[in-house]
Design an enzyme around this catalytic site. Structure first.
Site, short mmCIF file in Angstrom:
data_model
loop_
_atom_site.label_atom_id
_atom_site.label_comp_id
_atom_site.label_asym_id
_atom_site.label_seq_id
_atom_site.Cartn_x
_atom_site.Cartn_y
_atom_site.Cartn_z
N LYS A 59 4.03 5.86 3.90
CA LYS A 59 3.43 7.32 4.08
C LYS A 59 2.93 7.80 5.24
CE LYS A 59 0.58 6.29 0.58
NZ LYS A 59 -0.48 6.50 -0.67
N PRO A 89 -0.29 13.26 -0.27
CA PRO A 89 0.95 13.25 0.09
C PRO A 89 1.42 11.88 -0.43
CG PRO A 89 0.03 14.74 1.66
CD PRO A 89 -1.26 14.12 0.86
N GLU A 90 2.65 11.83 -0.92
CA GLU A 90 3.47 10.32 -0.99
C GLU A 90 4.48 10.31 -0.44
OE1 GLU A 90 1.48 8.19 -2.41
OE2 GLU A 90 -0.10 9.14 -3.56
N ARG A 111 -7.07 6.85 -12.13
CA ARG A 111 -5.74 7.54 -12.18
C ARG A 111 -5.40 7.76 -13.53
NH1 ARG A 111 -3.89 7.25 -7.06
NH2 ARG A 111 -3.02 9.20 -7.49
#
Length: 270
Positions: A56, A2-3, A260
């Site tokens: 976050k 979750p960002e 990534r």
């Protein structure tokens, strides 16, 4: 993971509903990334004043002290007056007179940490190195450009690092760089002020749009009602390797940066 958009969507889903509630009990399941740092019973009787977000992290302000909550890699929150018995991945319950806030975290990289105030050592450790908030007035263009100019790393890596601007996760970095027309491998130090201004605006726009769409559900994320986000369904480059660019029809490329996936258009992004 979750960002910022997912955390903000989560915050909005329960912040008003829990405000003013008295804490009746705290249940701790399996150990999370960090300990609570206070005996659970010490929180009983305190009241929730408000819920804020910093990067976050969710900051749950109490009438004395606050809880710093991070969703980790796979965490999500539920808030309801009548939740079922905790499941195997439910590791924290904040039981209040208005409902229970529950953290579900299969991978247990999330955490809930109590601190007396934001000057406490753990608060400084977790929050002290965070960059500017991209959705508020504090996201200053001059400071953003100055932060980029100090970094020789690829601009996408700088966005992900979180010390210049917070909360720009992998999908949002790819999308913002496409919108700004900047190649993700370009050294941040080489970005001119006009291009930094385009990226500054793009980061704002992409993150605001993601919040509006309920965030992105790539694996585990769901909001406090159990609903998935759908920003990823409207992505212009992310997850579209080999497909035609929606602007110029050039095939979207995929490369790896720091373990990534990065998606970009070799024609539109320079």
């Amino acid at each position: 993971m979750p960002e910022l958009p997912e955390v903000e969507v989560t915050r909005r889903g329960f912040a008003e509903r829990i405000a003013g509630a008295r804490i009746d009990a705290v249940r701790i399941g399996k150990p999370l990334r960090w300990a609570l740092m206070v005996m659970p019973e010490a929180l009983v009787g305190r009241r929730v004043l408000q819920v804020r977000r910093r990067g976050k992290y969710l900051l749950i302000d109490l009438d004395r002290g606050l809880l710093l909550l991070h969703l980790g890699m796979s965490g999500s929150l539920r808030f309801d007056a009548a939740l079922p018995a905790p499941g195997v991945h439910d590791h924290f319950d904040l039981v209040t007179e208005l409902g229970t806030l529950r953290l579900n975290d299969p991978r247990r990289f999330g955490a809930v940490v109590y601190v007396e105030d934001e000057a406490a050592p753990w608060a400084i450790k977790l929050l002290g190195g965070l960059g500017m908030e991209p959705l508020g007035d504090a996201f200053d263009l001059d400071a953003f450009h100055a932060g980029l100019r100090k970094r020789k790393a690829a601009v996408k890596q700088v966005l992900l690092a979180g010390d210049v601007v917070v909360g720009v996760g992998n999908i949002y970095a790819s999308e913002a760089l496409f919108l700004a027309g900047i190649r993700p491998t370009l050294s941040a130090a080489r970005i001119s002020r006009p291009r930094a201004a385009r990226l500054h605006a793009a980061v704002r726009e992409i993150l605001a749009r993601a919040v509006e769409k309920g965030g992105s559900t790539l694996r585990d994320f769901s909001n406090v009602e159990g609903q998935s986000g759908y920003f990823q369904l409207e992505a212009t480059v992310y997850g579209r390797a080999g497909e035609p660019c929606r602007v110029c029809a050039t095939p979207i490329r995929l490369l790896r940066q720091g373990q990534r996936s990065t998606y970009y258009c070799p024609n539109c992004q320079k």
